[in-house]
Design an enzyme around this catalytic site. Structure first.
Site, mmCIF file in Angstrom:
data_model
loop_
_atom_site.group_PDB
_atom_site.id
_atom_site.type_symbol
_atom_site.label_atom_id
_atom_site.label_comp_id
_atom_site.label_asym_id
_atom_site.label_seq_id
_atom_site.Cartn_x
_atom_site.Cartn_y
_atom_site.Cartn_z
ATOM 1 C CG HIS A 1 -1.836 1.191 1.297
ATOM 2 N ND1 HIS A 1 -3.173 1.039 1.621
ATOM 3 C CD2 HIS A 1 -1.658 2.516 1.077
ATOM 4 C CE1 HIS A 1 -3.752 2.231 1.591
ATOM 5 N NE2 HIS A 1 -2.851 3.155 1.280
ATOM 6 C CG HIS B 1 -0.848 7.113 -1.161
ATOM 7 N ND1 HIS B 1 -2.094 7.186 -1.726
ATOM 8 C CD2 HIS B 1 -1.011 6.461 0.021
ATOM 9 C CE1 HIS B 1 -2.975 6.610 -0.919
ATOM 10 N NE2 HIS B 1 -2.346 6.164 0.140
ATOM 11 C CE LYS C 1 -7.809 2.148 -0.499
ATOM 12 N NZ LYS C 1 -6.688 3.059 -0.298
ATOM 13 C CG HIS D 1 -9.724 4.764 3.455
ATOM 14 N ND1 HIS D 1 -8.516 5.413 3.507
ATOM 15 C CD2 HIS D 1 -10.450 5.234 4.502
ATOM 16 C CE1 HIS D 1 -8.505 6.244 4.550
ATOM 17 N NE2 HIS D 1 -9.669 6.145 5.167
ATOM 18 C CG HIS E 1 -4.772 2.481 5.829
ATOM 19 N ND1 HIS E 1 -6.122 2.464 6.075
ATOM 20 C CD2 HIS E 1 -4.616 3.153 4.662
ATOM 21 C CE1 HIS E 1 -6.746 3.107 5.101
ATOM 22 N NE2 HIS E 1 -5.862 3.526 4.229
ATOM 23 C CG ASP F 1 -1.526 4.981 4.007
ATOM 24 O OD1 ASP F 1 -1.670 5.284 2.809
ATOM 25 O OD2 ASP F 1 -2.228 5.465 4.921
HETATM 26 C C1 NCD Z 1 -3.370 9.180 1.931
HETATM 27 C C2 NCD Z 1 -2.927 10.187 0.858
HETATM 28 O O1 NCD Z 1 -2.411 11.244 1.230
HETATM 29 O O2 NCD Z 1 -3.071 9.896 -0.327
HETATM 30 N N1 NCD Z 1 -3.353 9.817 3.195
HETATM 31 C C3 NCD Z 1 -3.325 9.214 4.411
HETATM 32 O O3 NCD Z 1 -3.424 9.892 5.427
HETATM 33 N N2 NCD Z 1 -3.159 7.911 4.539
HETATM 34 C C4 NCD Z 1 -4.704 8.629 1.570
HETATM 35 C C5 NCD Z 1 -5.109 7.421 2.371
HETATM 36 O O4 NCD Z 1 -4.556 6.325 2.218
HETATM 37 O O5 NCD Z 1 -6.011 7.554 3.209
HETATM 38 ZN ZN ZN Z 2 -3.227 5.131 1.630
#
Ligand code: NCD
Ligand code: ZN
Length: 344
Positions: A13, A15, A99, A136, A174, A247
């Site tokens: 996971h 970003h 997702k 999520h 998460h 995450d």
């Molecule tokens: C994530 C993001 O910034 O893309 N932020 C976070 O707090 N985890 C999005 C997510 O996974 O909720």
């Molecule tokens: Zn995330």
């Protein structure tokens, strides 16, 4: 010198964004992980195979020469997703999951799903096509306390989804609460969960005690100590339902240090070191390899990696920021020490 050599892990996971941020953060992930599940919450979101393939090319172009890294792409489920979109994703060798963001739950989730029962026909098709659903798991109702949103999502939505689709592989992403750990542990084997380093290392005091600390603000939000301990127990239990998903969610420092700051912790720079710190805190370093390198691959039905990585017990100082003149990303634990170091 104490060292720990394990099979190279994967991040289930993450970003990585696009453009300049991608170029800054991707090398950090590529030096740690062989593969990563790439979250699709771009602006606009990654909703089709064509968009995902273009994004995949951009990610591959950001992998430093000599490093071997495979992005595992996901698609963003919206009210406009069709059964044909699911079939197209299943037919692509590069799409690994869908997702589900409840609309408004987190960063760039406006296009998410407002009515979860309305997408049941899509979940049925994903079940048929053997495409995992990544969730999520938070409700977004204004009347629900932010610290209760995960627990309430499980009661109101996830229990029904799991019952309705017994063959659908589901990852509750998460997880942050003892209730989520309990739910996933008791669920059948098609249900698993990822756990982040911040939720293993910190409780909600990190955000609020002694001052407001935006770099510890992520969603789902850090919870009480009892929940952190439940997560740490799950992660180090050897239960294959719990595996690594950082995450890591980079944001410009200026967008976090502001009156209404973005959610997300940046951990990719030292993900394994952060997990090693958490596992070592309960004398469970021997459980790190399976959590980081075996259980996620097994759940996704992918081969385990063959290379290894080595961590050394050497203290080093985390920079105050990453990025260049144009922008900065403040990492989790900025300016503090980490006791473990991943060797090149
Ligand atoms: C994530 C993001 O910034 O893309 N932020 C976070 O707090 N985890 C999005 C997510 O996974 O909720
Ligand atoms: Zn995330």
């Amino acid at each position: 010198m104490k060292t720990l050599t394990i099979t190279q892990p994967d991040d289930w996971h993450i970003h990585v964004r696009t453009g300049a941020i991608l170029k800054t953060v991707l090398p950090h992930t590529a030096r740690q992980f062989a593969r990563a599940i790439i979250m699709p919450n771009l602006k606009p979101p990654v909703t089709s195979v064509a968009i995902a393939l273009a994004y995949r090319d951009e990610i591959l172009a950001a992998v430093p020469k000599g490093m071997d890294f495979t992005p595992l792409m996901t698609l963003y489920l919206t009210a406009a997703t069709t059964v044909a979109d699911i079939q197209a994703a299943a037919a692509s060798p590069h799409i690994y999951a869908f997702k589900l963001y409840p609309a408004g739950a987190t960063t760039n989730s406006d296009a998410g799903v407002a009515d979860l029962t309305a997408i049941y026909p899509l979940l049925a098709e994903m079940e048929k096509q053997a495409l995992p659903l990544l969730i999520h798991g938070e409700v977004t109702d204004d009347d629900c306390d932010i610290f209760d949103r995960e627990r309430v999502f499980i009661d109101r939505h996830l229990t029904a989804i799991v019952a309705q689709f017994p063959a659908l592989r589901i990852v509750l992403e998460h997880v942050t609460t003892a209730e989520a750990v309990q739910f996933v542990s008791a669920a059948p084997n098609n249900v698993a969960a990822t756990i982040t380093p911040q939720h293993l290392l910190y409780n909600r005091n990190a955000i609020l005690a002694g001052g407001i600390r935006p770099h510890y603000y992520c969603l789902p939000i850090l919870k009480r100590e009892q929940h952190r301990l439940a997560l740490l127990t799950a992660a180090t239990s050897g239960n294959p339902k719990f595996f690594l998903g950082t995450d890591s969610a980079p944001h410009h420092t200026a967008l976090k240090e502001t009156a209404c700051g973005c959610a997300g912790c940046y951990s990719a720079y030292g993900a394994l070191e952060l997990y090693a710190t958490a596992f070592e805190s309960v004398g469970a370093l021997d459980k790190l390899e399976a959590f980081a390198s075996f259980f996620g691959a097994d759940f996704y039905g992918l081969a385990r990696n063959e290379r290894t990585v080595t961590l050394e017990k050497t203290a080093w100082e985390i920079p105050l920021s990453y990025g260049d003149g144009d922008f900065r990303i403040t990492p989790l634990k900025a300016g503090e020490q980490l006791a473990w170091k991943l060797l090149a």
